[in-house]
Structures are given as C-alpha cells and as structure tokens.
Design an enzyme around this catalytic site. Sequence first.
Site, PDB file in Angstrom:
ATOM      1  N   TRP A   1       0.835  -1.196   0.000  1.00 32.68           N
ATOM      2  CA  TRP A   1       0.000   0.000   0.000  1.00 32.68           C
ATOM      3  C   TRP A   1       0.874   1.252   0.000  1.00 32.68           C
ATOM      4  CZ3 TRP A   1      -2.571  -4.361   1.035  1.00 32.68           C
ATOM      5  CH2 TRP A   1      -3.946  -4.410   0.746  1.00 32.68           C
TER       6      TRP A   1
ATOM      7  N   TYR B   1      -8.306 -11.358  -2.334  1.00 32.34           N
ATOM      8  CA  TYR B   1      -8.419  -9.938  -2.015  1.00 32.34           C
ATOM      9  C   TYR B   1      -9.449  -9.281  -2.932  1.00 32.34           C
ATOM     10  CZ  TYR B   1      -7.373  -5.078  -1.284  1.00 32.34           C
ATOM     11  OH  TYR B   1      -7.492  -3.759  -0.983  1.00 32.34           O
TER      12      TYR B   1
ATOM     13  N   ASP C   1     -10.877   5.592   5.183  1.00 30.08           N
ATOM     14  CA  ASP C   1     -11.948   5.100   4.321  1.00 30.08           C
ATOM     15  C   ASP C   1     -13.363   5.387   4.783  1.00 30.08           C
ATOM     16  OD1 ASP C   1      -9.533   3.857   3.923  1.00 30.08           O
ATOM     17  OD2 ASP C   1     -10.351   1.883   3.559  1.00 30.08           O
TER      18      ASP C   1
ATOM     19  N   GLU D   1      -3.526  -2.601  14.528  1.00 27.21           N
ATOM     20  CA  GLU D   1      -3.895  -1.763  13.383  1.00 27.21           C
ATOM     21  C   GLU D   1      -4.506  -0.442  13.853  1.00 27.21           C
ATOM     22  OE1 GLU D   1      -6.672  -2.196   9.349  1.00 27.21           O
ATOM     23  OE2 GLU D   1      -6.691  -3.756  10.901  1.00 27.21           O
TER      24      GLU D   1
END
Length: 502
Positions: free
Chosen positions: A73, A123, A214, A453
């Site tokens: 990413w 994914y 997001d 995370e």
Amino acid sequence: MDRTTTGAAVTAPSSPAAAVLADGVTSGASAPKSTAGAGARGDPLRTAAARVLHGNWTGTSTVPSRELYPHQWSWDSAFIAIGLRHLSPLRAQLELETLLGAQWGDGRVPHIVFNPSVPLDAYFPSPDFWRSATAGRAAGAPGGVQTSGIVQPPVHALAVWLVHLADPGLSRARSFLARVHPRLAAWHRFLLHRRDLGGAGLAAVVHPWEQGMDNSPCWDGPLSRVSPALPRTFRRADLDHGCPRDRPTDLDYGRYVRLATDYRDRGYGAADPGPAEQQGDFAVEDPAFNALLIASEHALARITGELGVAATARHERAERLTRALVERLWDPASGIFRCRDLRAGPDGGALVAERGVTGLVPLLLPGLPGEVVTALVDTVCGPHFALGSRARLVPSHDLLSPAFDARRYWRGPAWINTNWLVERGLRLHGERARADALRAALLDVAAASGFAEYVDPYTGRGCGTRGFSWSAALALDLHLDADHASAHHTAGAGRSERARHD
C-alpha cells in the site's frame, strides 16, 4: 485504505541485495549509531517492532500485515520507510523505490501494488477489478505490474527525505535522491494539476479510499448521492476476517465499489480532467491529504537543494498551498480544518459539518498562522478530541458527534499514523509537554497492543489485526529517534508563527 482480504500468505522472494538479518538490519547497510550494537538488541520495543517489520518484509517491500493485507500500500510504505530507516536505511530506500517503480505515466502513484503470487480471490478489489493495464492504458499504467487506479496521501517525499537523513553517505553512494526525485516531482505535478478540481490550487480526492481514512463520517454527506453497486456484483472478503460491527456497512461498501467502477470505466480520469462536475459523484478537498502534500513539497525542496538545484520555487509553492488550505478549509468558528465537498452547493462547494482527525493533521505545517495553531491545539485538547483527558490517543473522529463509534473503522478508533502526525505538529509548534505526553502514550499503546492496526481511543485496547507494519514502524521512529523533532523541522521551511511569537 481499502484493505479487504481473505488472508493469503505472501511468499517472500529472495533478494541478495536485501537479505535481512534476524535483528531487522539489512546486510551491508549501515545503521544509525543510536540503533547499532548489543545494547540496541536488548531493547524490547525495538526488538518487537523489528520482528514485525522483518516478518512482513517480502524481499522488496513490506506488507501492512502478512496474514490480512498481502500487497503493498502506498502511504503505508512511506510510513514504514520512516521507521525502517532506523533498522536499515538500505531497506527503507528499497521500500520506496519499489513503490515508485509502479508509478503511472501521468505521475500518479497507485494506492496498491499487487503481489502476483497472491491468488485473485484472496483480495477484493483484486487486480482483475482494477484492470490497470487496460483501463489505465491512456493514463500510462505500467505494463509489467498490476496496480489499483486510485491514489493515497502523498507522504512519499517526506519519507524519502527522512530516509536520506538516516544515512546520507549510503544515499549518495546509491544516487537515491537523484533517482527518485523525478518520480516525486511527477507525482506532485499530477496532484497539483490533474487533481485541482476546485480550481483553487488544492488537490481533490475522487474516492474515500484515496484519502486513506476510508470510513470516516466526513464522507457520509458526499457519499449519500452515490448510487451503490448491487451486493451480488461483488464479494466483501473483509467480513471473513473482521467483525461486521467494526467494518463499513454494506451500503457504504456498495458506494465505494460504484465509485471505483465508474472511475475505472472513465479510464481513471485520463479523458476527463477539469471541473469537479466532470469527475463523477465524489470530489472532496481534504485537509490531511493537502497538508501531507504541502509537507512533502517542503521535503521535495530539501531534496532539490541537496541535488544542487535552487529550491526557492518549491518552498514558495508550499507556502502558497498553505495559504490556500487556510482560505478554503479553515473553519475559525469550530477551530478545525474541514473537508470541502466540491459537489455540494454553488460556487465551489461547501464545507462538511463533521469534525475528523483529518482536520487536525495540518498542525504539522510550519507556515500556519499563529491563531490557527492556537485554535488547533485547543481543539485537540478540548472536548471534541479530549487528548490528555478522556482520550489516551487522538480519536479518528469527534467524540461528541452522533456518528462517533469507538470500534468502527475510522469512525472513532485511534490510529498510530495520525497520532504520529499530530505529535509532530505539537512538537513543531512549541507544545513540547503535550508532544512528550502523546509520544509516551503512543509508545505504551503500540507495545501493549502488539502493534495493533488501530485502538480504542479511551482505553488503548487493540483492534483489527496485530503486528501492523506502520504501527511498528512509527513506534520505532518515536522510540529510537531521540532528537526526532529536529529531523522533521528540516523537512519544513522554518519555525512556525507560534514558535516565533513564543
């Protein structure tokens, strides 16, 4: 940063130039003196963070999490490189070179570079959804690697500069800055020209995934006009490994898929540059995205100067963008920067009502007016974000908003990277005591949560996956860089207005 996967493992290719030793230091690379030697190996946090970064290394780049996020990413790699520089400047350089090697011809740096060894069904959205080589052909998508077609926040020049500072001798010997400078310059040109959808100089995002946060409530309004893709047209692999209670709703996810599909089918914007109304249903000027662009403009000026070229124009551009950021997105009534929805209302759109951590990130900029800095610090510590009182770390969203949710992705939990940015901003502007307290809390939470995370902003309890790469990398940066503030000052244009007046 759309990360939805069924958890396929990544096979690490062999790379003699990047052979990694067990302690996390790359063979042949010199490490900063502060991290070398037996004493460093006895440091529990350093050892634990190095273990995470070693375990997530694929041979050319670092996955966010080997089990859950099996590709590279964009802004993850920038943050990861900032931490890796303390273990291996060479490996940090390779991290950034690998990402920039997937750059498109129009200058964009894609938000995902796909690992071809990962099965397509592991994914979503997978390479066969993005179809970069065909749908992105007009925009110059590379033929030798599969990528997504959208972008992420431009932290890269800042990361490159900090990696260079970790070992200038190695950087110069490898011509690191000379090789990546043209790619960074092209990346910034893409954002400053192709993404100036509001016509005021700021870059706009065309999908929530581009901004990186997001599922933020800041997107609820702009997303409300997007017709969602039908559920049967895609499969939410994220729910296989995450509790639905913590993830975006099916309605939001359907809207994400619709936006990405429409952008792909328009050739990823290659044929429709210009006003926001030509760019689909979602076009937003975001404070954090633009603040990171400005910080990277200052860093790119430093890179340019290191290469022997006058950097005055880049510093001036950064200062001009800072003024535009304040004029376009600063809300003095609430003491925070807000997103501007370019598709809402007449005459350049309207500010979004929600307060998100994105509106605090501009604190890292050296050129903010003193009254803006003062108000931002008050907001960080006030009831809406409560740093130093109710909240251990800065939450991702306004604690007093009806949309706040301490568990749901980007709608309330605290993230290490945004707190790292706020810590830098506080320190830059002379708020040393607050910066020190946040740094201590970050290190404690990162280690205790197993480098989670994200975490509950009140308790620090870990959420999402553990062993998350940027959590380990940025904790490592805070832990090992005893004079971390000075390195970040060099990426700016000088002391802030607040620091001058203090």
